[in-house]
Design a protein around this motif. Structure first.
Motif, PDB file in Angstrom:
ATOM      1  N   UNK A   1       0.661  -0.972   0.187  1.00  0.00           N
ATOM      2  CA  UNK A   1      -0.059   0.109  -0.084  1.00  0.00           C
ATOM      3  C   UNK A   1       0.792   1.114  -0.057  1.00  0.00           C
ATOM      4  N   UNK A   2       2.292   1.210   0.059  1.00  0.00           N
ATOM      5  CA  UNK A   2       2.970   2.391   0.046  1.00  0.00           C
ATOM      6  C   UNK A   2       3.230   2.520  -1.471  1.00  0.00           C
ATOM      7  N   UNK A   3       3.556   3.856  -1.689  1.00  0.00           N
ATOM      8  CA  UNK A   3       3.560   4.396  -3.068  1.00  0.00           C
ATOM      9  C   UNK A   3       5.127   4.081  -3.435  1.00  0.00           C
TER      10      UNK A   3
ATOM     11  N   UNK B   1      16.827   6.708   3.454  1.00  0.00           N
ATOM     12  CA  UNK B   1      16.664   7.968   3.135  1.00  0.00           C
ATOM     13  C   UNK B   1      17.916   8.832   3.941  1.00  0.00           C
ATOM     14  N   UNK B   2      18.332   9.950   3.150  1.00  0.00           N
ATOM     15  CA  UNK B   2      19.633  10.751   3.580  1.00  0.00           C
ATOM     16  C   UNK B   2      19.776  11.547   2.422  1.00  0.00           C
ATOM     17  N   UNK B   3      20.628  12.373   2.556  1.00  0.00           N
ATOM     18  CA  UNK B   3      20.958  13.603   1.735  1.00  0.00           C
ATOM     19  C   UNK B   3      22.211  12.603   0.859  1.00  0.00           C
ATOM     20  N   UNK B   4      22.175  12.912  -0.432  1.00  0.00           N
ATOM     21  CA  UNK B   4      23.463  12.403  -1.362  1.00  0.00           C
ATOM     22  C   UNK B   4      24.685  12.619  -0.674  1.00  0.00           C
TER      23      UNK B   4
ATOM     24  N   UNK C   1      21.101   5.664  -1.239  1.00  0.00           N
ATOM     25  CA  UNK C   1      20.506   6.805  -0.471  1.00  0.00           C
ATOM     26  C   UNK C   1      20.043   7.880  -1.152  1.00  0.00           C
ATOM     27  N   UNK C   2      18.732   8.042  -0.800  1.00  0.00           N
ATOM     28  CA  UNK C   2      18.075   9.148  -1.510  1.00  0.00           C
ATOM     29  C   UNK C   2      17.198  10.195  -0.600  1.00  0.00           C
ATOM     30  N   UNK C   3      17.324  11.302  -0.995  1.00  0.00           N
ATOM     31  CA  UNK C   3      16.740  12.442  -0.229  1.00  0.00           C
ATOM     32  C   UNK C   3      15.198  12.281   0.095  1.00  0.00           C
ATOM     33  N   UNK C   4      14.880  12.522   1.223  1.00  0.00           N
ATOM     34  CA  UNK C   4      13.403  12.288   1.462  1.00  0.00           C
ATOM     35  C   UNK C   4      12.427  12.944   0.588  1.00  0.00           C
ATOM     36  N   UNK C   5      13.035  14.214   0.016  1.00  0.00           N
ATOM     37  CA  UNK C   5      12.070  14.861  -0.857  1.00  0.00           C
ATOM     38  C   UNK C   5      11.965  13.782  -2.062  1.00  0.00           C
ATOM     39  N   UNK C   6      12.418  12.794  -2.283  1.00  0.00           N
ATOM     40  CA  UNK C   6      12.255  12.097  -3.585  1.00  0.00           C
ATOM     41  C   UNK C   6      11.518  10.670  -2.800  1.00  0.00           C
TER      42      UNK C   6
ATOM     43  N   UNK D   1       9.952  10.026   0.523  1.00  0.00           N
ATOM     44  CA  UNK D   1       9.254  10.015   1.596  1.00  0.00           C
ATOM     45  C   UNK D   1       7.999  10.407   1.346  1.00  0.00           C
ATOM     46  N   UNK D   2       7.787  11.137   0.501  1.00  0.00           N
ATOM     47  CA  UNK D   2       6.427  11.672   0.037  1.00  0.00           C
ATOM     48  C   UNK D   2       6.136  11.668  -1.551  1.00  0.00           C
ATOM     49  N   UNK D   3       4.866  11.203  -1.701  1.00  0.00           N
ATOM     50  CA  UNK D   3       4.488  11.136  -3.333  1.00  0.00           C
ATOM     51  C   UNK D   3       4.527  13.039  -3.690  1.00  0.00           C
ATOM     52  N   UNK D   4       5.102  13.312  -4.896  1.00  0.00           N
ATOM     53  CA  UNK D   4       4.686  14.674  -5.306  1.00  0.00           C
ATOM     54  C   UNK D   4       4.639  14.410  -6.954  1.00  0.00           C
ATOM     55  N   UNK D   5       4.808  15.646  -7.441  1.00  0.00           N
ATOM     56  CA  UNK D   5       4.738  16.090  -8.911  1.00  0.00           C
ATOM     57  C   UNK D   5       5.901  15.545  -9.801  1.00  0.00           C
ATOM     58  N   UNK D   6       6.855  15.089  -8.903  1.00  0.00           N
ATOM     59  CA  UNK D   6       8.267  14.718  -9.773  1.00  0.00           C
ATOM     60  C   UNK D   6       8.515  13.142  -9.574  1.00  0.00           C
TER      61      UNK D   6
END
Length: 149
Positions: free
Chosen positions: A45-47, A87-90, A119-124, A126-131
């Motif tokens: 059920x996770x994106x 997750x983490x900053x590159x 390792x990927x930023x939480x921006x990518x 952790x949350x569904x978004x328009x990118x």
């Protein structure tokens, strides 16, 4: 409409590059949160399960009817995935990987032994978004870099 069109075009380019992979060669992937002995991960059920699938991988826990849930480390060890996503900053990637390599539990996993910790930023992740198509491409490049040379 322009965002959706751009996302679809990017996904099509990624899928085109992954066409060279032989059927059945999908990497087993697990998204993990931290190096604790009770592992937080994601189910169908996770994106992120969709992101991993569109990137050519298989979430090792895609059969679990949940989004986020905990498992004992022993269950993760039994799966022994090819790749871990964290997750983490590159800029912190080397430190994050070192944390897993120092862990008495995680250092036994194939993904850690082979250095397959993405390792990927939480921006990518952790949350569904328009990118999201960009996230799919990042993950696909991490899983199958040979397809993107």
């Amino acid at each position: 409409e322009a965002i959706i069109k751009g996302q679809r075009e990017q996904l099509a380019r990624v899928q085109s590059r992954l066409q060279v992979l032989p059927p059945g060669s999908e990497l087993e992937v697990v998204r993990v949160f931290g190096t604790e002995t009770n592992v937080l991960t994601v189910g169908k059920r996770s994106f992120l399960t969709d992101i991993i699938g569109l990137a050519g991988g298989v979430n090792s826990f895609c059969d679990v009817d949940d989004d986020y849930f905990q498992i004992p480390f022993e269950r993760l060890a039994a799966m022994d995935p090819d790749v871990l996503i964290v997750h983490g900053e590159e800029s912190e990637a080397d430190g994050k990987k070192a944390d897993f390599m120092k862990s008495p539990q995680f250092s036994t996993l194939r993904a850690v032994k082979t250095g397959r910790i993405l390792v990927y930023s939480c921006d990518h992740i952790c949350h569904p978004n328009a990118t999201l198509a960009g996230t799919v491409e990042r993950v696909a490049r991490g899983l199958y870099s040979e397809c993107f040379k």
